[in-house]
Design a protein around this motif. Structure first.
Motif, PDB file in Angstrom:
ATOM      1  N   ASP A  39     -10.303  49.180  -4.564  1.00  0.00           N
ATOM      2  CA  ASP A  39      -8.972  48.608  -4.338  1.00  0.00           C
ATOM      3  C   ASP A  39      -7.884  49.655  -4.538  1.00  0.00           C
ATOM      4  OD1 ASP A  39     -10.164  46.215  -3.799  1.00  0.00           O
ATOM      5  OD2 ASP A  39      -9.730  45.297  -5.754  1.00  0.00           O
ATOM      6  N   ARG A  40      -8.051  50.539  -5.503  1.00  0.00           N
ATOM      7  CA  ARG A  40      -7.043  51.594  -5.704  1.00  0.00           C
ATOM      8  C   ARG A  40      -6.960  52.516  -4.487  1.00  0.00           C
ATOM      9  NH1 ARG A  40      -9.067  51.663 -11.040  1.00  0.00           N
ATOM     10  NH2 ARG A  40     -10.411  53.443 -10.512  1.00  0.00           N
ATOM     11  N   ASP A  41      -8.131  52.855  -3.943  1.00  0.00           N
ATOM     12  CA  ASP A  41      -8.117  53.708  -2.738  1.00  0.00           C
ATOM     13  C   ASP A  41      -7.427  53.006  -1.571  1.00  0.00           C
ATOM     14  OD1 ASP A  41      -9.458  55.628  -4.164  1.00  0.00           O
ATOM     15  OD2 ASP A  41     -11.445  55.045  -3.439  1.00  0.00           O
ATOM     16  N   LEU A  42      -7.723  51.705  -1.388  1.00  0.00           N
ATOM     17  CA  LEU A  42      -7.095  50.968  -0.284  1.00  0.00           C
ATOM     18  C   LEU A  42      -5.590  50.860  -0.497  1.00  0.00           C
ATOM     19  CD1 LEU A  42      -9.703  48.075   0.234  1.00  0.00           C
ATOM     20  CD2 LEU A  42      -9.466  50.200   1.538  1.00  0.00           C
ATOM     21  N   THR A  43      -5.178  50.615  -1.722  1.00  0.00           N
ATOM     22  CA  THR A  43      -3.745  50.498  -2.011  1.00  0.00           C
ATOM     23  C   THR A  43      -3.030  51.824  -1.753  1.00  0.00           C
ATOM     24  OG1 THR A  43      -4.174  48.803  -3.693  1.00  0.00           O
ATOM     25  CG2 THR A  43      -2.049  49.921  -3.777  1.00  0.00           C
ATOM     26  N   THR A  45      -3.931  54.100   0.336  1.00  0.00           N
ATOM     27  CA  THR A  45      -3.870  54.311   1.794  1.00  0.00           C
ATOM     28  C   THR A  45      -2.749  53.483   2.413  1.00  0.00           C
ATOM     29  OG1 THR A  45      -6.246  54.745   1.857  1.00  0.00           O
ATOM     30  CG2 THR A  45      -5.182  54.170   3.938  1.00  0.00           C
ATOM     31  N   ALA A  46      -2.653  52.201   2.029  1.00  0.00           N
ATOM     32  CA  ALA A  46      -1.609  51.338   2.587  1.00  0.00           C
ATOM     33  C   ALA A  46      -0.220  51.845   2.219  1.00  0.00           C
ATOM     34  CB  ALA A  46      -1.812  49.910   2.084  1.00  0.00           C
ATOM     35  N   VAL A  47      -0.038  52.289   0.998  1.00  0.00           N
ATOM     36  CA  VAL A  47       1.255  52.806   0.568  1.00  0.00           C
ATOM     37  C   VAL A  47       1.593  54.078   1.326  1.00  0.00           C
ATOM     38  CG1 VAL A  47       2.521  53.806  -1.381  1.00  0.00           C
ATOM     39  CG2 VAL A  47       1.182  51.713  -1.692  1.00  0.00           C
ATOM     40  N   GLN A  48       0.581  54.906   1.544  1.00  0.00           N
ATOM     41  CA  GLN A  48       0.810  56.151   2.287  1.00  0.00           C
ATOM     42  C   GLN A  48       1.236  55.861   3.733  1.00  0.00           C
ATOM     43  OE1 GLN A  48      -2.519  58.774   2.226  1.00  0.00           O
ATOM     44  NE2 GLN A  48      -1.464  60.437   3.282  1.00  0.00           N
ATOM     45  N   ILE A  49       0.578  54.852   4.353  1.00  0.00           N
ATOM     46  CA  ILE A  49       0.955  54.480   5.718  1.00  0.00           C
ATOM     47  C   ILE A  49       2.387  53.930   5.737  1.00  0.00           C
ATOM     48  CG2 ILE A  49       0.458  52.882   7.610  1.00  0.00           C
ATOM     49  CD1 ILE A  49      -2.496  53.129   6.868  1.00  0.00           C
ATOM     50  N   LYS A  50       2.705  53.111   4.784  1.00  0.00           N
ATOM     51  CA  LYS A  50       4.052  52.527   4.730  1.00  0.00           C
ATOM     52  C   LYS A  50       5.113  53.622   4.537  1.00  0.00           C
ATOM     53  CE  LYS A  50       6.990  49.661   1.843  1.00  0.00           C
ATOM     54  NZ  LYS A  50       7.120  48.880   0.605  1.00  0.00           N
ATOM     55  N   ASN A  51       4.835  54.551   3.635  1.00  0.00           N
ATOM     56  CA  ASN A  51       5.826  55.583   3.345  1.00  0.00           C
ATOM     57  C   ASN A  51       6.017  56.550   4.520  1.00  0.00           C
ATOM     58  OD1 ASN A  51       6.219  54.487   0.811  1.00  0.00           O
ATOM     59  ND2 ASN A  51       4.735  55.867  -0.190  1.00  0.00           N
ATOM     60  N   THR A 137      -4.845  43.517   3.150  1.00  0.00           N
ATOM     61  CA  THR A 137      -3.800  43.223   4.142  1.00  0.00           C
ATOM     62  C   THR A 137      -2.457  43.468   3.483  1.00  0.00           C
ATOM     63  OG1 THR A 137      -5.218  41.557   5.188  1.00  0.00           O
ATOM     64  CG2 THR A 137      -2.855  41.467   5.676  1.00  0.00           C
ATOM     65  N   TRP A 138      -1.676  44.414   4.085  1.00  0.00           N
ATOM     66  CA  TRP A 138      -0.396  44.822   3.495  1.00  0.00           C
ATOM     67  C   TRP A 138       0.746  44.414   4.433  1.00  0.00           C
ATOM     68  CZ3 TRP A 138       0.056  47.416  -1.187  1.00  0.00           C
ATOM     69  CH2 TRP A 138       1.331  47.816  -1.568  1.00  0.00           C
ATOM     70  N   LEU A 148       8.860  38.900   8.471  1.00  0.00           N
ATOM     71  CA  LEU A 148       7.699  39.778   8.449  1.00  0.00           C
ATOM     72  C   LEU A 148       7.512  40.398   9.823  1.00  0.00           C
ATOM     73  CD1 LEU A 148       5.202  40.759   6.791  1.00  0.00           C
ATOM     74  CD2 LEU A 148       3.965  38.795   7.734  1.00  0.00           C
ATOM     75  N   PHE A 149       7.488  41.736   9.891  1.00  0.00           N
ATOM     76  CA  PHE A 149       7.314  42.405  11.168  1.00  0.00           C
ATOM     77  C   PHE A 149       5.848  42.471  11.568  1.00  0.00           C
ATOM     78  CE2 PHE A 149       6.575  46.163  13.745  1.00  0.00           C
ATOM     79  CZ  PHE A 149       7.476  45.973  14.764  1.00  0.00           C
ATOM     80  N   GLY A 150       4.950  42.713  10.611  1.00  0.00           N
ATOM     81  CA  GLY A 150       3.526  42.853  10.930  1.00  0.00           C
ATOM     82  C   GLY A 150       2.712  43.079   9.662  1.00  0.00           C
ATOM     83  N   ASN A 151       1.437  43.439   9.871  1.00  0.00           N
ATOM     84  CA  ASN A 151       0.522  43.707   8.753  1.00  0.00           C
ATOM     85  C   ASN A 151      -0.290  44.951   9.025  1.00  0.00           C
ATOM     86  OD1 ASN A 151       0.311  40.290   8.682  1.00  0.00           O
ATOM     87  ND2 ASN A 151       0.700  41.352   6.751  1.00  0.00           N
ATOM     88  N   ILE A 152      -0.513  45.684   7.985  1.00  0.00           N
ATOM     89  CA  ILE A 152      -1.454  46.800   8.022  1.00  0.00           C
ATOM     90  C   ILE A 152      -2.716  46.343   7.279  1.00  0.00           C
ATOM     91  CG2 ILE A 152      -1.938  49.153   7.273  1.00  0.00           C
ATOM     92  CD1 ILE A 152       0.014  49.060   9.510  1.00  0.00           C
ATOM     93  N   GLN A 153      -3.866  46.438   7.923  1.00  0.00           N
ATOM     94  CA  GLN A 153      -5.146  46.103   7.284  1.00  0.00           C
ATOM     95  C   GLN A 153      -5.963  47.380   7.121  1.00  0.00           C
ATOM     96  OE1 GLN A 153      -7.065  42.905   9.502  1.00  0.00           O
ATOM     97  NE2 GLN A 153      -6.056  41.376   8.186  1.00  0.00           N
ATOM     98  N   VAL A 154      -6.270  47.682   5.865  1.00  0.00           N
ATOM     99  CA  VAL A 154      -7.116  48.837   5.551  1.00  0.00           C
ATOM    100  C   VAL A 154      -8.383  48.300   4.909  1.00  0.00           C
ATOM    101  CG1 VAL A 154      -5.254  50.505   5.325  1.00  0.00           C
ATOM    102  CG2 VAL A 154      -5.883  49.119   3.370  1.00  0.00           C
TER     103      VAL A 154
END
Length: 507
Positions: A39-43, A45-51, A137-138, A148-154
């Motif tokens: 879960d830490r790795d997925l989080t 990744t999602a934060v990196q994509i968002k940033n 799902t982020w 909500l514009f959309g979702n990122i799923q990692v």
């Protein structure tokens, strides 16, 4: 079910429960730790994509400006084995596929259909093509807008975690089985060690019941724990049983012997009466033997009732010096047919809680014993004095004495010394007088002892607890003890010095 089997099952069952509980807890903690790592790795990744994402409006003539969101290159996460999808929402709210990492190939379905539209980060385990995935799902929102514009799923595969947990579960099952098997062996050994003293006691009891060997004892060299105390109690019980059985055997033999003599004499006199008629001599002999049997029966009844608690003494306050004075007067009457001197050497006024009749019986038994075994021209001395918190009664004689080997058994029932001593007179008892004297002393909370030297005499000492110490009378006043001594024909000599003992003499 035997105790051994119960102990083994108890040990093994308890250990099995502990192993299962510990294994389940360990398995849950380790798997949870591994899932948290994923879960830490997925989080991250999602934060990196968002940033690394940016949004800007697109202006169109005659319509509202649209927002366009540009994501970073998703294929950069391919090396880490993370799967990435981007989804947006149409004006009607329907999800629309936006982009995906190359490691998803042509897969255009949501990695987690349930998570699409999540307003907050949402974790879910899903299975795609027989592969279990952990999906995060982020939500994606545009700055300045609430919708909500959309979702990122990692997603990341859980196959490594599942394999590791499977190996861990197999290892724990194998280790638990070995531990339970070891607990069975350990439980069997512990049960044997624990029950070995009980088996020894059972075997000893069986040997006693079959072979009637009361001398059997169980050796024990271990610590004085529960097993050691059990064996100690068993051995003490066997000592007592052996002693009681021996006393019973001697009692039966002695009673048979004591009854055989008077019965033989009675039968002989009756045979003579049948032949020649009853004469006064035969009648006196029969009466004498009947009296002897009656005394024996009464003594046995007294001791039997005392043993089983059927004989109680009515205690009341009494002056022990008065009891001794009465006994002294009657003792002089008992010794009138013998050339014996009965002396009252010392007497002190002492009060106790007791039974006067039984105390007189105790003293008469001791005096009768002294009269029987003291030669003519001898003396018997009575004394009463205070010893600490106890009253000391003494009956001393100058008789034949008692052998050292007989002193330990002198108070046993029916025990008598050599024949020359035991049958010195025809009126001798059956050897119960001293046993009764001992019981009376102990019933009063006291004790009785004997000291003797062969050829010089014997002294019986009786200690009784003092109830209270009366005030000592002044010499010029006439005390109760002085009045009692005057009635007995004695006068008190004056003290010459304070250190001289007080003596009594006949007037």
């Amino acid at each position: 079910m035997t105790i051994r089997r119960k102990l083994i099952l108890l040990y093994s069952g308890l250990l099995a429960v502990i192993i299962i509980a510990f294994g389940l807890m360990t398995f849950a903690v380790i798997r949870s730790t591994w899932i948290e790592s994923v879960d830490r790795d997925l989080t991250e990744t999602a934060v990196q994509i968002k940033n690394n994402s940016r949004s800007y409006p697109i202006l169109e003539f005659g319509s509202t400006a649209r927002i366009r969101v540009e994501l970073p290159q998703l294929d950069i996460f391919r090396a880490s084995g993370v799967l990435v999808q981007a989804w947006s929402f149409k004006p009607d709210g329907q999800p629309e596929f936006g982009a995906a990492s190359d490691n998803l190939g042509d897969y255009r379905q949501p990695l987690d259909p349930v998570g699409i539209g999540a307003q907050t980060p949402f974790y879910q385990n899903v299975r795609i093509n027989n592969t279990e995935l952990r999906v995060l799902t982020w939500p994606i929102r545009v700055v300045g807008q609430d919708r909500l514009f959309g979702n990122i799923q990692v997603a990341a595969s859980l196959e490594t975690v599942n394999q590791a947990t499977q190996q861990l579960s197999l290892f724990m099952l194998g280790g638990g089985a070995l531990a339970i098997l070891g607990s069975l062996v350990l439980g069997w050994w512990l049960a044997n060690q624990t029950l070995k003293p009980i088996e020894a006691i059972t075997e000893a009891a069986d040997n006693i019941s079959t072979a009637k060997d009361l001398a059997t004892r169980i050796p024990w060299n271990g610590p004085m724990d529960e097993r050691g105390r059990l064996i100690s109690v068993f051995n003490r019980m066997m000592d007592r049983l052996e002693h009681i059985f021996g006393v019973q055997q001697r009692l039966v033999a002695d009673v048979s012997h004591e009854l055989r003599t008077p019965l033989t004499a009675i039968r002989g006199n009756l045979d003579l009466a049948k032949r020649y008629g009853m004469d006064s001599t035969s009648m006196e002999a029969i009466e004498s033997e009947v009296e002897r049997m009656a005394r024996l029966t009464n003594d046995l009844l007294t001791l039997a009732r005392a043993d089983f608690g059927g004989l109680t003494l009515e205690m009341h306050e009494l002056d022990l010096d008065t009891v001794l004075s009465d006994v002294y007067r009657e003792a002089r009457v008992l010794a009138k047919d013998r050339r014996l001197t009965v002396k009252l050497e010392q007497i002190e006024p002492l009060r106790i809680n007791g039974n006067s009749d039984r105390l007189k019986q105790l003293l008469f038994n001791l005096i009768s014993n002294a009269i029987k075994f003291t030669h003519d021209d001898g003396s018997i001395t009575l004394a009463l004095r205070r010893e600490g918190c106890e009253a000391l009664l003494q009956v001393a004689d100058t008789g034949i004495g008692i052998a050292p080997g007989d002193l330990e058994r002198i108070f046993d029932r029916f025990y008598q010394t050599d024949e020359s001593r035991a049958r010195a007179h025809e009126s001798d008892g059956a050897g119960l007088g001293l046993s009764i004297a001992k019981w009376i002393a102990e019933a009063h909370g006291g004790r009785i002892t004997v000291t003797s030297e062969q050829g010089k005499g014997t002294t019986f000492s009786v200690w009784l607890p003092i109830l209270e110490q009366p005030t000592a009378p002044r010499f010029e006043e006439l005390s109760y003890s002085s009045m009692a001594l005057q009635k007995l024909g004695l006068v008190r000599r004056k003290r010459v010095a304070s250190s001289e003992p007080e003596t009594l003499a006949e007037s």
